[in-house]
Design a protein around this motif. Structure first.
Motif, PDB file in Angstrom:
ATOM      1  N   ARG A  45       0.739  -1.347   0.058  1.00 11.59           N
ATOM      2  CA  ARG A  45      -0.190  -0.013   0.002  1.00 11.59           C
ATOM      3  C   ARG A  45       0.985   1.183  -0.024  1.00 11.59           C
ATOM      4  O   ARG A  45       1.629   1.496   1.026  1.00 11.59           O
ATOM      5  CB  ARG A  45      -0.822  -0.041   1.262  1.00 11.59           C
ATOM      6  CG  ARG A  45      -1.687  -1.165   1.373  1.00 11.59           C
ATOM      7  CD  ARG A  45      -2.071  -1.521   2.942  1.00 11.59           C
ATOM      8  NE  ARG A  45      -1.038  -1.554   3.624  1.00 11.59           N
ATOM      9  CZ  ARG A  45      -1.261  -1.534   5.213  1.00 11.59           C
ATOM     10  NH1 ARG A  45      -1.948  -1.249   5.671  1.00 11.59           N
ATOM     11  NH2 ARG A  45       0.130  -1.407   5.704  1.00 11.59           N
ATOM     12  N   PRO A  46       1.127   1.911  -1.088  1.00 13.52           N
ATOM     13  CA  PRO A  46       2.104   2.901  -1.185  1.00 13.52           C
ATOM     14  C   PRO A  46       2.280   3.823  -0.041  1.00 13.52           C
ATOM     15  O   PRO A  46       3.325   3.847   0.539  1.00 13.52           O
ATOM     16  CB  PRO A  46       1.874   3.591  -2.737  1.00 13.52           C
ATOM     17  CG  PRO A  46       1.266   2.617  -3.480  1.00 13.52           C
ATOM     18  CD  PRO A  46       0.421   1.839  -2.504  1.00 13.52           C
ATOM     19  N   TYR A  65      11.461  -0.170  -7.408  1.00 13.48           N
ATOM     20  CA  TYR A  65      10.037  -1.160  -7.710  1.00 13.48           C
ATOM     21  C   TYR A  65      10.207  -1.583  -8.924  1.00 13.48           C
ATOM     22  O   TYR A  65       9.724  -1.016 -10.013  1.00 13.48           O
ATOM     23  CB  TYR A  65       9.076  -0.009  -7.520  1.00 13.48           C
ATOM     24  CG  TYR A  65       7.509  -0.454  -7.384  1.00 13.48           C
ATOM     25  CD1 TYR A  65       7.383  -1.679  -7.093  1.00 13.48           C
ATOM     26  CD2 TYR A  65       6.477   0.744  -7.191  1.00 13.48           C
ATOM     27  CE1 TYR A  65       6.119  -2.121  -6.854  1.00 13.48           C
ATOM     28  CE2 TYR A  65       5.256   0.220  -6.934  1.00 13.48           C
ATOM     29  CZ  TYR A  65       4.870  -1.270  -6.868  1.00 13.48           C
ATOM     30  OH  TYR A  65       3.753  -1.595  -6.548  1.00 13.48           O
ATOM     31  N   ARG A  66      11.030  -2.929  -9.092  1.00 15.60           N
ATOM     32  CA  ARG A  66      11.225  -3.411 -10.216  1.00 15.60           C
ATOM     33  C   ARG A  66      10.196  -4.001 -11.266  1.00 15.60           C
ATOM     34  O   ARG A  66       9.564  -5.096 -10.575  1.00 15.60           O
ATOM     35  CB  ARG A  66      12.560  -4.341 -10.113  1.00 15.60           C
ATOM     36  CG  ARG A  66      13.142  -4.936 -11.233  1.00 15.60           C
ATOM     37  CD  ARG A  66      14.444  -4.082 -12.028  1.00 15.60           C
ATOM     38  NE  ARG A  66      15.437  -4.014 -11.110  1.00 15.60           N
ATOM     39  CZ  ARG A  66      16.005  -2.747 -10.885  1.00 15.60           C
ATOM     40  NH1 ARG A  66      15.563  -1.745 -11.413  1.00 15.60           N
ATOM     41  NH2 ARG A  66      17.008  -2.493  -9.930  1.00 15.60           N
ATOM     42  N   GLU A  83       4.361   6.681  -9.462  1.00 20.81           N
ATOM     43  CA  GLU A  83       3.965   7.672  -8.251  1.00 20.81           C
ATOM     44  C   GLU A  83       4.425   6.913  -6.958  1.00 20.81           C
ATOM     45  O   GLU A  83       4.713   7.964  -5.872  1.00 20.81           O
ATOM     46  CB  GLU A  83       2.402   7.328  -8.093  1.00 20.81           C
ATOM     47  CG  GLU A  83       1.416   8.221  -9.057  1.00 20.81           C
ATOM     48  CD  GLU A  83       1.942   9.638  -8.941  1.00 20.81           C
ATOM     49  OE1 GLU A  83       2.152  10.253  -7.815  1.00 20.81           O
ATOM     50  OE2 GLU A  83       2.267  10.486  -9.898  1.00 20.81           O
ATOM     51  N   ALA A  84       4.781   5.681  -6.651  1.00 20.01           N
ATOM     52  CA  ALA A  84       5.113   5.388  -5.602  1.00 20.01           C
ATOM     53  C   ALA A  84       6.925   5.628  -5.241  1.00 20.01           C
ATOM     54  O   ALA A  84       6.972   6.227  -4.230  1.00 20.01           O
ATOM     55  CB  ALA A  84       5.180   3.573  -5.527  1.00 20.01           C
ATOM     56  N   LEU A  85       7.382   5.583  -6.728  1.00 23.90           N
ATOM     57  CA  LEU A  85       8.850   5.794  -6.378  1.00 23.90           C
ATOM     58  C   LEU A  85       8.877   7.568  -6.057  1.00 23.90           C
ATOM     59  O   LEU A  85       9.808   8.235  -5.474  1.00 23.90           O
ATOM     60  CB  LEU A  85       9.539   5.693  -7.730  1.00 23.90           C
ATOM     61  CG  LEU A  85       9.623   4.265  -8.037  1.00 23.90           C
ATOM     62  CD1 LEU A  85      10.152   3.889  -9.439  1.00 23.90           C
ATOM     63  CD2 LEU A  85      10.603   3.499  -6.997  1.00 23.90           C
ATOM     64  N   ARG A 108      11.029  13.196 -16.349  1.00 23.09           N
ATOM     65  CA  ARG A 108      10.001  14.384 -16.550  1.00 23.09           C
ATOM     66  C   ARG A 108       9.061  14.560 -15.366  1.00 23.09           C
ATOM     67  O   ARG A 108       8.983  15.473 -15.130  1.00 23.09           O
ATOM     68  CB  ARG A 108       9.477  14.005 -17.946  1.00 23.09           C
ATOM     69  CG  ARG A 108       9.328  15.274 -18.943  1.00 23.09           C
ATOM     70  CD  ARG A 108       8.596  14.661 -20.114  1.00 23.09           C
ATOM     71  NE  ARG A 108       9.207  13.817 -20.988  1.00 23.09           N
ATOM     72  CZ  ARG A 108       8.468  12.769 -21.257  1.00 23.09           C
ATOM     73  NH1 ARG A 108       7.345  12.481 -20.955  1.00 23.09           N
ATOM     74  NH2 ARG A 108       9.342  11.887 -22.146  1.00 23.09           N
ATOM     75  N   LEU A 109       8.813  13.438 -14.875  1.00 24.22           N
ATOM     76  CA  LEU A 109       7.826  13.392 -13.833  1.00 24.22           C
ATOM     77  C   LEU A 109       8.411  14.113 -12.657  1.00 24.22           C
ATOM     78  O   LEU A 109       7.922  14.952 -11.859  1.00 24.22           O
ATOM     79  CB  LEU A 109       7.399  12.134 -13.582  1.00 24.22           C
ATOM     80  CG  LEU A 109       6.233  11.782 -12.558  1.00 24.22           C
ATOM     81  CD1 LEU A 109       4.992  12.096 -12.980  1.00 24.22           C
ATOM     82  CD2 LEU A 109       6.266  10.434 -12.137  1.00 24.22           C
TER      83      LEU A 109
END
Ligand code: SKM
Length: 511
Positions: A45-46, A65-66, A83-85, A108-109
């Motif tokens: 659960r992130p 998060y491979r 998002e989690a990373l 970019r994110l």
């Protein structure tokens, strides 16, 4: 920290609670960093889990998060992964690892949002092979161009020679680089990181907790290979063999080097082709090698010079690179190690320096006609024994028997060979060696004709052959004694110093 390479423990537990416990254990084990493998968590659960894992963490964290397509466990879509990373970065994770294939999008994110001390690792994994130097070079360039703070390339060793290309790339890389070659043939890429300037190497908490093939434990990195002491000028020695995983030479030689302050590390070298290996690892940094099965005879042709005894034996178990001219000089320390161990085993507490060898006049049966067989046969002959060579293939037995003047038999014939009592038997094959501990070269029935039985196999210490020989009434001599003595000879050739015998004995008896 003395060495510059960071030691990172990969966390591959299925629950966050276990990961948190492993994080504490990693700190206690002396790690610098932990890698949180989110893809290994079974119900991730992130928000909740990242907060739980990153808040109050005892060590800097690398968050990975491979996805399945890069060898990991994550099967969902990339947006959730990103998002989690990103959330991990916002929570203060020191490093995030992103795969090159999607790095542009992730960069970019997070563009303009990277915290000051945050570092982005851009990684590329190849589970099949190690590309050419040119391809590795252009991979580094692409990773750098995408905006990596740290370059990470993990490839697979098909042959130990592949690792040299990774070392070259690391040495020349302009940005911090993690360069690892996976698999048993690539283990030295993990052990020698500080020598070649690798940014980070992985060490597991325990065997079985690897996140990639070939990872050693953090305990071995620190306590066997003394990785914190390895620097650019540290010399490399190693045991060349196939297999090599069972060898106790690394534990023994590293501890011995350390005890005298010798700036060197001793590593396992799983080698398929000795000539290729020696021509690839030809720099003065690779200063000497022990050779075990099956390379002892090939070593004779690969060396530039051979010591006269090793030449007469036709097998080399020690190679030293002469500092003055870089030439490889071959020696044999098996011969004296094994023969003296057997002589002392026979004499027991009686005078050890008696002029006449207890082998003189005895019928001495050698099983095996490889490198160690040659050393034992030569040694027994030198001491006045009558020598018999028994080998699975008769031709090999015949060749060696012709060379030293003796009788040749097949292993099958040896079963019913008992011209006299009180014979001496020496197994020099790997039959009975770990993991094949149930195997034995000769039946218990046939052992009753022997007064003394020696086994060059030392893993396990008491092989099936020795156990049954003892039950049949023979005196037994363990390969461990030969192992210690041949290693003492090697230590002296490698360092020019007297071997620390009691330390070496204590190490072997404590294993
Ligand atoms: O001759 C030795 C060699 O030097 C080292 C070794 C080992 O590490 O297992 C075994 C013998 O072949």
């Amino acid at each position: 920290m003395e060495g510059s390479t960071l030691l990172c423990v990969p966390l591959v537990a299925k629950t966050v609670e276990q990961m948190a416990a492993d994080m504490a254990a990693a700190k206690a084990a002396g790690a610098d960093v932990v890698e949180i493998r989110l893809d290994h968590l079974s119900a991730f659960r992130p928000r909740v889990d990242l907060e739980f894992l990153l808040k109050g963490r005892p060590l800097p964290a690398l968050v990975t998060y491979r996805p399945k397509w890069e060898g990991g466990e994550y099967e969902g879509d990339d947006n959730q992964r990103f998002e989690a990373l990103r959330f991990a970065m916002d929570l203060g994770a020191e490093y995030v690892d992103i795969e090159l294939k999607v790095a542009e999008e992730f960069v970019r994110l997070i563009s303009g949002k990277k915290p000051e001390n945050f570092k982005l690792i851009v990684s590329s994994h190849n589970y099949q092979s190690t590309p050419s130097s040119e391809e590795l070079g252009s991979l580094v360039a692409r990773i750098q161009a995408v905006g990596a703070d740290i370059v990470k390339i993990a490839t697979t060793a098909v042959d130990i020679v592949d690792v040299t290309r990774m070392f070259q790339v690391i040495v020349h890389c302009q940005v911090p680089m993690i360069g690892l070659v996976m698999g048993e043939r690539g283990v030295i890429s993990r052990l020698l990181c500080p020598k070649f300037g690798g940014y980070l190497t992985f060490g597991t908490l325990d065997a079985g907790k690897e996140s990639a093939p070939g990872q050693p434990t953090i305990s071995d990195l620190r306590n066997v290979y003394n990785i914190r002491k390895i620097r650019a000028d540290t010399k490399v020695y190693g045991i060349v063999g196939k297999p090599v995983g069972h060898s106790k030479s690394p534990i023994l030689h590293n501890a011995a080097f350390k005890s005298v302050g010798f700036n060197a590390v001793y590593v396992p070298l799983l080698v398929d082709d000795l000539a290729n290996f020696l021509s690839a690892y030809c720099s003065p940094d690779f200063a000497g090698f022990s050779c075990t099965i099956p390379h002892k005879e090939a070593a004779v042709t690969c060396c530039d010079e051979i010591d006269p005894i090793a030449k007469s034996i036709g097998a080399v178990n020690t190679i030293v690179r002469r500092p003055a001219d870089g030439k490889l000089v071959g020696h044999n320390t098996d011969y004296i190690g094994a023969i003296s161990a057997i002589e002392d085993g026979i004499r027991g507490s009686r005078a050890k320096d008696a002029a006449v060898s207890p082998l003189a006049g005895k019928l001495f049966v050698v099983i095996g006609a490889g490198g160690a067989g040659k050393a034992l046969a030569y040694g027994a002959k030198e001491k006045g024994a009558r020598v018999v060579i028994a080998n699975r293939t008769y031709e090999r037995a015949r060749e060696l028997a012709n060379l030293i003047g003796g009788l040749a038999l097949t292993l099958a014939e040896l079963e019913s060979f008992h011209p006299e009592g009180g014979m001496i038997l020496a197994n020099t094959t790997s039959i009975g060696m770990h993991p094949n501990v149930k195997d034995t070269p000769l039946s218990k029935q046939a052992l009753k004709y022997y007064a003394v039985v020696f086994d060059a196999v030392y893993t396990p210490k008491v092989t099936r052959l020795l156990r049954e020989a003892k039950e049949a009434g023979a005196a037994v001599v363990s390969g461990e004694e030969m192992f210690i003595r041949q290693a003492m000879g090697q230590f002296e050739l490698f360092t020019g110093l007297a071997a620390p015998e009691s330390l070496m004995r204590n190490i072997i008896s404590s294993l």
